[in-house]
Design a protein around this motif. Structure first.
Motif, PDB file in Angstrom:
ATOM      1  N   ALA A 104     -14.233  54.942 112.333  1.00  0.00           N
ATOM      2  CA  ALA A 104     -13.694  53.837 111.536  1.00  0.00           C
ATOM      3  C   ALA A 104     -14.349  53.788 110.158  1.00  0.00           C
ATOM      4  N   THR A 105     -15.652  54.045 110.107  1.00  0.00           N
ATOM      5  CA  THR A 105     -16.358  54.026 108.821  1.00  0.00           C
ATOM      6  C   THR A 105     -15.863  55.148 107.921  1.00  0.00           C
ATOM      7  N   GLU A 106     -15.669  56.324 108.501  1.00  0.00           N
ATOM      8  CA  GLU A 106     -15.139  57.447 107.705  1.00  0.00           C
ATOM      9  C   GLU A 106     -13.740  57.127 107.176  1.00  0.00           C
ATOM     10  N   GLU A 107     -12.907  56.535 108.022  1.00  0.00           N
ATOM     11  CA  GLU A 107     -11.562  56.184 107.582  1.00  0.00           C
ATOM     12  C   GLU A 107     -11.602  55.116 106.492  1.00  0.00           C
ATOM     13  N   ALA A 108     -12.511  54.156 106.616  1.00  0.00           N
ATOM     14  CA  ALA A 108     -12.632  53.107 105.599  1.00  0.00           C
ATOM     15  C   ALA A 108     -13.081  53.704 104.267  1.00  0.00           C
ATOM     16  N   LEU A 109     -14.061  54.602 104.314  1.00  0.00           N
ATOM     17  CA  LEU A 109     -14.538  55.235 103.084  1.00  0.00           C
ATOM     18  C   LEU A 109     -13.437  56.089 102.455  1.00  0.00           C
ATOM     19  N   ALA A 110     -12.659  56.759 103.308  1.00  0.00           N
ATOM     20  CA  ALA A 110     -11.558  57.567 102.774  1.00  0.00           C
ATOM     21  C   ALA A 110     -10.517  56.676 102.102  1.00  0.00           C
ATOM     22  N   ALA A 111     -10.221  55.522 102.719  1.00  0.00           N
ATOM     23  CA  ALA A 111      -9.239  54.599 102.147  1.00  0.00           C
ATOM     24  C   ALA A 111      -9.736  54.007 100.836  1.00  0.00           C
ATOM     25  N   VAL A 112     -11.031  53.663 100.796  1.00  0.00           N
ATOM     26  CA  VAL A 112     -11.611  53.129  99.550  1.00  0.00           C
ATOM     27  C   VAL A 112     -11.622  54.212  98.486  1.00  0.00           C
ATOM     28  N   GLY A 113     -11.993  55.433  98.894  1.00  0.00           N
ATOM     29  CA  GLY A 113     -12.020  56.541  97.938  1.00  0.00           C
ATOM     30  C   GLY A 113     -10.646  56.823  97.352  1.00  0.00           C
ATOM     31  N   ALA A 114      -9.599  56.698  98.185  1.00  0.00           N
ATOM     32  CA  ALA A 114      -8.240  56.919  97.682  1.00  0.00           C
ATOM     33  C   ALA A 114      -7.849  55.852  96.682  1.00  0.00           C
ATOM     34  N   ALA A 115      -8.423  54.642  96.823  1.00  0.00           N
ATOM     35  CA  ALA A 115      -8.133  53.550  95.883  1.00  0.00           C
ATOM     36  C   ALA A 115      -8.987  53.646  94.624  1.00  0.00           C
ATOM     37  N   LEU A 116      -9.981  54.544  94.633  1.00  0.00           N
ATOM     38  CA  LEU A 116     -10.882  54.716  93.488  1.00  0.00           C
ATOM     39  C   LEU A 116     -10.933  56.195  93.095  1.00  0.00           C
ATOM     40  N   PRO A 117      -9.865  56.768  92.639  1.00  0.00           N
ATOM     41  CA  PRO A 117      -9.881  58.197  92.288  1.00  0.00           C
ATOM     42  C   PRO A 117     -10.935  58.507  91.230  1.00  0.00           C
ATOM     43  N   GLY A 118     -11.685  59.558  91.493  1.00  0.00           N
ATOM     44  CA  GLY A 118     -12.700  59.978  90.528  1.00  0.00           C
ATOM     45  C   GLY A 118     -14.055  59.336  90.710  1.00  0.00           C
ATOM     46  N   VAL A 119     -14.190  58.414  91.646  1.00  0.00           N
ATOM     47  CA  VAL A 119     -15.477  57.742  91.885  1.00  0.00           C
ATOM     48  C   VAL A 119     -16.005  58.156  93.254  1.00  0.00           C
ATOM     49  N   ILE A 169      -9.492  47.473  94.683  1.00  0.00           N
ATOM     50  CA  ILE A 169      -9.551  48.256  95.927  1.00  0.00           C
ATOM     51  C   ILE A 169      -8.745  47.569  97.021  1.00  0.00           C
ATOM     52  N   ALA A 170      -8.954  46.268  97.181  1.00  0.00           N
ATOM     53  CA  ALA A 170      -8.263  45.525  98.240  1.00  0.00           C
ATOM     54  C   ALA A 170      -6.751  45.615  98.069  1.00  0.00           C
ATOM     55  N   ALA A 171      -6.284  45.569  96.827  1.00  0.00           N
ATOM     56  CA  ALA A 171      -4.840  45.629  96.575  1.00  0.00           C
ATOM     57  C   ALA A 171      -4.281  47.027  96.831  1.00  0.00           C
ATOM     58  N   ALA A 172      -5.088  48.049  96.563  1.00  0.00           N
ATOM     59  CA  ALA A 172      -4.591  49.421  96.670  1.00  0.00           C
ATOM     60  C   ALA A 172      -4.819  50.050  98.048  1.00  0.00           C
ATOM     61  N   LEU A 173      -5.734  49.470  98.842  1.00  0.00           N
ATOM     62  CA  LEU A 173      -6.091  50.098 100.112  1.00  0.00           C
ATOM     63  C   LEU A 173      -4.922  50.066 101.095  1.00  0.00           C
ATOM     64  N   LYS A 174      -4.598  51.232 101.634  1.00  0.00           N
ATOM     65  CA  LYS A 174      -3.459  51.361 102.534  1.00  0.00           C
ATOM     66  C   LYS A 174      -3.924  51.415 103.992  1.00  0.00           C
ATOM     67  N   PRO A 175      -3.346  50.583 104.858  1.00  0.00           N
ATOM     68  CA  PRO A 175      -3.708  50.620 106.284  1.00  0.00           C
ATOM     69  C   PRO A 175      -3.337  51.966 106.904  1.00  0.00           C
ATOM     70  N   SER A 176      -4.217  52.462 107.787  1.00  0.00           N
ATOM     71  CA  SER A 176      -3.919  53.684 108.541  1.00  0.00           C
ATOM     72  C   SER A 176      -4.967  53.847 109.627  1.00  0.00           C
ATOM     73  N   GLY A 177      -4.557  54.464 110.732  1.00  0.00           N
ATOM     74  CA  GLY A 177      -5.491  54.733 111.820  1.00  0.00           C
ATOM     75  C   GLY A 177      -6.163  53.477 112.324  1.00  0.00           C
ATOM     76  N   LEU A 178      -7.481  53.452 112.218  1.00  0.00           N
ATOM     77  CA  LEU A 178      -8.272  52.317 112.685  1.00  0.00           C
ATOM     78  C   LEU A 178      -8.352  51.187 111.676  1.00  0.00           C
ATOM     79  N   ILE A 179      -7.876  51.394 110.462  1.00  0.00           N
ATOM     80  CA  ILE A 179      -8.010  50.407 109.387  1.00  0.00           C
ATOM     81  C   ILE A 179      -6.706  49.635 109.215  1.00  0.00           C
ATOM     82  N   ALA A 180      -6.822  48.294 109.314  1.00  0.00           N
ATOM     83  CA  ALA A 180      -5.635  47.433 109.205  1.00  0.00           C
ATOM     84  C   ALA A 180      -5.445  46.893 107.798  1.00  0.00           C
TER      85      ALA A 180
END
Length: 572
Positions: free
Chosen positions: A7-22, A62-73
């Protein structure tokens, strides 16, 4: 990988997708202060610095751009943090799957391919086993179990003090008070009883009354080390009586050792090693002919290796024991010594001396504080100790009385078995719930309580779940779980999901107290679930799902207790 790690890996991936380049990493994410705030919280300070924006603004983006998937709602911004929420149905079902896939191995980490030895239970013959030893045994047992769960191959070892000044003192006093018996009586004429260990206390008190007695004791020790046939024969007889009693106590506590060491086995090799160190210039002669190692350069003072009269010391034997261990098990990644904190300087000196010898092996002293009485620290020298047997009998008497009262229909055997499980759990949990570096004043009444931070409280939560499952009869397969989970159901599974991480932390820090606190939290969550959610009387779909949850949390409680060396009875 655990469900939380996934779940933590998925959350970091989702946050990373909302923050390209960071770049974002595990250090940026963790648990929020309160469960209602979310399952994970991402701190935006690093991203804000990189993007030169306010952390709160980054959080909203981030909250606006984060897309639910897998374990992340989903997620929401709260100041400079992004609170991430798990998909409860997916997360809860995954926790159940993880626990029930292998209940007896829940929380186990992959094999590290490394072997460690944990040495504990190192009591002395010719002395009583007391409550202070119990902390050593409980800590060593839990540490070994936790390291196995952490992926290490663990060899448990005891190192029994069967020779030395205390043995000489005991034999000297016995010979004085039982003239003519030494050397003539068979071993059976000196049976072990509760007065056996008191001889050491009486010997010490007499020895302190006159200096001439100390020389007499030293003479006995020299005769023992010189293999005088009469003294050695009687020592071996009384030693074997003590060893039989010590091993009985270990077995009673559920302790098994892969390797048994005796001080007498390494005494002669230790003396030979000290002689070699003297010849090599690593050691030198000190006052009155004693052999020493000068560790002043390391700030550790003078380390005494051998008495001036040639008699051995703990250090004489410990040097040889270290070499013996690694000769027998050359692939050891570490040797851990569970010994009280009074010996902290001694072990620093021991390890420093071994390095001076060129023996640079990984060794660790796992220290712990005393178990104290209201009157102060216990001492077998002055005779104010509480023996293990007296302590155990008092606890067992109380639990047997309470168990018989609760279950008038049980036979004597069942009462005895269950009451011992409760007493054993209370003793072990009471010895482990404090951090190693904190002293314990053991309160028997408090330790036996079914309420509060105690072993019986956690055992009882397990028994409640077992009772529900027994009444239910057939428990449905985990595959039949419905997709929806209520708040109370999710809450208890969310706590159960933390088990692998807590067990890993407890192992890494050699702190079973972390697991004790976690199991208390889990038991509270289990009791809340039991109180707030109807199970057996629920509608069929809910009933099946809740029985599966009951099975999972029962397994998690049992696994945690097992790592502490505590049994999980189904009835109490």
């Amino acid at each position: 990988m655990t469900v939380l790690q996934r779940a933590t890996e998925e959350a970091l991936a989702a946050v990373g997708a909302a923050l390209p380049g960071v770049a974002v990493g595990p250090d940026d994410i963790g648990a929020p202060p309160k469960p209602e705030m979310g399952d994970l919280a991402f701190a935006c300070f690093g991203a804000a610095k990189a993007l030169k924006k306010a952390p709160s603004a980054i959080a909203k983006e981030i909250a606006a751009a984060l897309k639910p998937s897998g374990l992340i709602a989903g997620a929401e911004a709260v100041g400079p943090y992004v609170n991430v929420f798990f998909d409860r149905a997916v997360f809860a079902a995954t926790v159940i799957e993880d626990v029930l896939a292998a209940p007896g191995a829940y929380g186990n980490m992959p094999s590290r391919g490394q072997k460690i030895m944990i040495e504990y239970g190192s009591v002395n013959t010719h002395k009583e086993v007391h409550v202070g030893h119990l902390r050593n045994i409980c800590l060593g047992l839990a540490a070994a179990n936790l390291q196995r769960a952490a992926g290490f191959e663990v060899l448990s070892a005891d190192y029994i003090g069967d020779i030395g000044a205390h043995v000489a003192k005991w034999l000297w006093y016995f010979d004085r008070t039982h003239p003519g018996r030494m050397g003539t009586d068979p071993a059976g004429s000196v049976p072990f009883d509760r007065d056996f260990g008191k001889i050491y206390t009486e010997a010490t008190q007499l020895a302190e009354s006159d200096e001439k007695y100390k020389e007499e004791i030293a003479t006995v020790q020299r005769k023992l080390e010189g293999h005088d046939p009469v003294w050695e024969s009687f020592w071996l007889k009384t030693r074997d009586i003590c060893l039989e009693e010590i091993n009985r106590i270990f077995a009673e506590l559920g302790v098994h050792f892969d390797r048994d060491y005796l001080e007498s086995q390494v005494e002669e090799p230790g003396k030979e090693l000290v002689a070699a160190l003297l010849a090599q210039g690593v050691a030198k002669k000190g006052e009155r002919g004693a052999i020493i190692v000068d560790l002043e350069a390391e700030g550790l003072g003078i380390f005494l290796l051998l008495k001036g009269d040639g008699s051995s010391l703990y250090s004489t034997k410990d040097l040889a024991l270290a070499k013996k261990k690694f000769a027998e098990f050359p692939d050891l990644a570490a040797s851990v010594h569970v010994v009280d904190t009074r010996q902290s300087l001694y072990f620093k000196q021991l390890f420093a001396t071994l390095k001076r010898m060129g023996f640079d092996k990984p060794m660790l002293h796992l220290g712990y504080e005393f178990v104290t009485l209201k009157e102060g620290a216990m001492s077998s020298r002055i005779g104010n100790i509480v023996t293990y047997e007296d302590f155990r009998d008092e606890m067992r008497a109380q639990t047997a009385k309470e168990t018989a009262k609760r279950h008038a229909d049980w036979d004597e055997g069942k009462v005895k078995k269950t009451s011992w499980a409760i007493a054993d759990g209370a003793m072990k949990f009471g010895m482990l719930k404090q951090d190693n570096d904190r002293p314990i004043v053991f309160d028997i009444e408090a330790a036996l309580s079914f309420d509060g931070f105690t072993g019986p409280y956690i055992q009882y939560a397990h028994a409640r779940m077992a009772s529900i499952l027994a009444k239910a009869g057939k428990v449905p397969s985990k595959k039949s779980s419905a997709a929806d989970f209520t708040g109370a159901e999710y809450a208890v599974l969310r706590v159960a999901a933390d088990f692998p991480e807590i067990a890993a932390k407890a192992a890494a820090a050699y702190r079973p107290s972390l697991l004790c606190q976690y199991l208390f939290d889990l038991a509270q969550a289990v009791n809340d679930f039991y109180r707030d959610v109807p199970i057996l009387s629920a509608a069929e779909a809910d009933r099946e799902r809740r029985l599966i949850i009951t099975q999972a949390v029962k397994a998690a409680l049992a696994r945690g207790l097992a790592l502490l060396g505590i049994s999980a009875p189904d009835e109490m």
